[in-house]
Design an enzyme around this catalytic site. Structure first.
Site, PDB file in Angstrom:
ATOM      1  N   PRO A 133       0.776  -1.249   0.000  1.00 25.47           N
ATOM      2  CG  PRO A 133      -0.006  -0.948   2.174  1.00 25.47           C
ATOM      3  CD  PRO A 133       0.721  -1.926   1.291  1.00 25.47           C
ATOM      4  CB  CYS A 134       3.242   2.722  -2.379  1.00 26.47           C
ATOM      5  SG  CYS A 134       2.466   2.335  -3.946  1.00 26.47           S
TER       6      CYS A 134
END
Length: 167
Positions: A133-134
């Site tokens: 989850p950047c």
């Protein structure tokens, strides 16, 4: 646009997202790419069972995530990168669903508070966005900053997570 696989991703499938069809790629170790750009397959003509299982689980988990029913992915990943990049990507997975942190905060958790630019570069090199989850990393002022798939996708993902009543 065709993108050839650079690190032995052999199994490929399309997956439905709120942003249209995306491409998912895997090898025997796990998922190695998620992108809106077309991926051309490797040399294999049939997908081995292990690779097919990774693709099936990732497709199922992505659908559940977009429905708001999944907050943490369990599919195996094959994340190729430098030791520092891998450290950043592991830390990204530790950011809780629905929460955000800045590049500087992420650098500080890695024990390198001045490495926020390097953290940003590693964040941008993530080839398995959404699953890693950047999108949860924002500027120090809380504003959205770069995202490989566009700020509108990043905003959608953040909104999805913060509006989920099951958080």
């Amino acid at each position: 646009m065709n993108t050839s696989m650079s690190h032995n991703c052999y199994g490929i499938c399309q997956v439905e997202t709120p942003f249209g069809m995306w491409w998912l790629a895997a090898n025997e170790r796990g998922i190695c790419r998620l992108t809106p750009q077309r991926i051309t397959p490797g040399e294999l003509t049939t997908i081995p069972l292990q690779i097919a299982q990774h693709l099936a689980l990732a497709t199922k988990e992505l659908a559940a995530y977009f429905r708001g029913d999944l907050m943490r992915f369990s599919v195996a990943l094959d994340i190729n990168g430098t030791p520092f990049q891998q450290q950043v990507w592991r830390q990204l997975c530790a950011i809780p669903y629905g929460e955000r942190c800045s590049y500087g905060e992420l650098a500080a958790t890695l024990g390198r508070p001045n490495a926020y630019r390097a953290v940003g570069t590693a964040n941008g090199a993530n080839r398995i966005g959404i699953i890693i989850p950047c999108h949860r990393v924002v500027g120090s002022n809380g504003k959205l900053t770069g995202y490989a798939h566009g700020l509108e996708v990043k905003q959608y993902l953040l909104n999805l997570e913060t509006s989920n009543p099951s958080r």
